[in-house]
Design an enzyme around this catalytic site. Sequence first.
Site, PDB file in Angstrom:
ATOM      1  N   ARG A   1      15.789  67.077  49.385  1.00  0.00           N
ATOM      2  CA  ARG A   1      15.005  66.284  48.443  1.00  0.00           C
ATOM      3  C   ARG A   1      14.587  64.718  48.657  1.00  0.00           C
ATOM      4  NH1 ARG A   1      18.499  70.479  46.723  1.00  0.00           N
ATOM      5  NH2 ARG A   1      18.355  71.347  44.680  1.00  0.00           N
TER       6      ARG A   1
ATOM      7  N   ARG B   1       9.033  86.289  48.688  1.00  0.00           N
ATOM      8  CA  ARG B   1      10.061  86.000  47.534  1.00  0.00           C
ATOM      9  C   ARG B   1       9.542  85.354  46.773  1.00  0.00           C
ATOM     10  NH1 ARG B   1      13.728  81.977  51.278  1.00  0.00           N
ATOM     11  NH2 ARG B   1      15.051  81.583  49.457  1.00  0.00           N
TER      12      ARG B   1
ATOM     13  N   SER C   1      16.444  79.862  40.027  1.00  0.00           N
ATOM     14  CA  SER C   1      16.561  79.315  40.917  1.00  0.00           C
ATOM     15  C   SER C   1      16.757  77.240  40.668  1.00  0.00           C
ATOM     16  CB  SER C   1      15.873  79.459  42.612  1.00  0.00           C
ATOM     17  OG  SER C   1      16.071  78.388  42.619  1.00  0.00           O
TER      18      SER C   1
ATOM     19  N   ASP D   1      26.289  80.038  47.423  1.00  0.00           N
ATOM     20  CA  ASP D   1      25.821  80.579  49.113  1.00  0.00           C
ATOM     21  C   ASP D   1      26.960  80.059  49.218  1.00  0.00           C
ATOM     22  OD1 ASP D   1      22.941  79.622  48.684  1.00  0.00           O
ATOM     23  OD2 ASP D   1      22.825  77.481  49.313  1.00  0.00           O
TER      24      ASP D   1
ATOM     25  N   LYS E   1      17.499  85.630  48.219  1.00  0.00           N
ATOM     26  CA  LYS E   1      17.766  85.379  49.734  1.00  0.00           C
ATOM     27  C   LYS E   1      16.776  85.171  50.819  1.00  0.00           C
ATOM     28  CE  LYS E   1      20.221  81.695  47.574  1.00  0.00           C
ATOM     29  NZ  LYS E   1      19.705  80.058  47.071  1.00  0.00           N
TER      30      LYS E   1
ATOM     31  N   ARG F   1      21.671  88.795  49.882  1.00  0.00           N
ATOM     32  CA  ARG F   1      22.928  89.065  50.300  1.00  0.00           C
ATOM     33  C   ARG F   1      23.850  89.658  49.549  1.00  0.00           C
ATOM     34  NH1 ARG F   1      22.281  81.889  50.385  1.00  0.00           N
ATOM     35  NH2 ARG F   1      21.116  82.682  52.213  1.00  0.00           N
TER      36      ARG F   1
ATOM     37  N   LYS G   1      18.796  77.627  61.151  1.00  0.00           N
ATOM     38  CA  LYS G   1      18.303  77.884  59.951  1.00  0.00           C
ATOM     39  C   LYS G   1      19.155  76.198  58.893  1.00  0.00           C
ATOM     40  CE  LYS G   1      16.095  79.391  56.517  1.00  0.00           C
ATOM     41  NZ  LYS G   1      16.352  78.914  54.921  1.00  0.00           N
TER      42      LYS G   1
END
Length: 416
Positions: free
Chosen positions: A27, A104, A150, A298, A325, A329, A396
């Site tokens: 951000r 995605r 999201s 998460d 994701k 997941r 990542k």
Amino acid sequence: MNLLLKSSSIKHPAPIKITGSKSETNRLLLLQALYPNLVLDNTSNSDDSEVMLKALQNFQLPTSNFQLVDVHHAGTAMRFLTAYFSIQEGKEVVLTGSSRMKERPIKILVEALNQLGADISYEENEGFPPIKIIGKKLIQNKVSLPANVSSQYISALLLIAPKLENGLELTLEGEITSVPYIKMTLTLLNEIGVKTSFVGNKISVKPQFTIHNSQFTIESDWSSASYWYSIVALSEIHFQVTLFSYKKNSLQGDSALANIYQDFGVETVFNEDNSITITKTKNHQLSIVNYQLNNCPDIAQTIAVTCFGLGIGCHLTGLHTLKIKETDRLEALKTELTKLGATISVTNESLTLEASNHINENIAIDTYQDHRMAMAFAPLALKISLTINQAEVVSKSYPDFWEDLKIIGIVGSEVH
């Protein structure tokens, strides 16, 4: 790289330094691109943040008016850069990513930006990257989004809002999910002097074309801390770990860990030097736990594996965003925990694990190019020997993860 993990005698480590939150870093990197006098400390060293930084730096070089930008697996970068490039007047970008990234969805964000006057089109499949963006000055300032999407779509719009001619009025339709991530974005905007409001389902951001010099020290990443909470929970009583640069009043939704892990006998102390010390103070007395994780999906993988390692059942809900994701997941957790002997079921938004004290040994865990799969399962090395396939995916979000595990005596050796 496949790593066979084994634990020798577990040692109390020196304080561990985890770099800044990936969520806050990405951000603030976008805000820094909009307001170049913003200075950032303790930025994340994750692949996602490196991709974001490189894309922004390359874009600002005096090159041609067309660029191809590849964000690989970095979902946050894909969403945030879509919004950023849409307001770069006179520039043309094709934004693409890995094969998984092309699966995605991004349609909701693209439609919202196009409603504001952006010029974004699809290069291959409708609703998915790669996308072509022709930067324009956006005059429109009102748009609506489904509230359960999201939060990265919502944050992408909010981050560019102060640079829009008339700011932004965003209406969220339905029940809002991932509120902490929306509030994180708004708080960061407030801290650089942007005026915002969030009342009911309406968010407004006022235009702000310049800011005073601002210096930010980014809080360390709570998602990365989750794996240390799991390690402490699976350890003997009195084992403790200290992690640097954490705040009691965190902007990160994953800071809910401090409360959740009390159920597993883990206590958190916030120290005066902005570190936290997490300690196993007692053994749990539970047979099953129930958590609603809308605000922190998460950490679902970490919690599910912790529960399995402790022989506790769990029912986790609010997980609908996990299906889009790096991998699905929920299905990935079901597959890998089943290999280990778990009885587990999943729906589109929940996971249910039955209590069991049996764990199959010498299992290879597939990670599906998902960093959180690798790190969530690693703490089970305290109980059994197991192999983590494609262990390098941790870069990542937490590139130092395997080195940090060595500090406490969990050692990985490469296998083929």
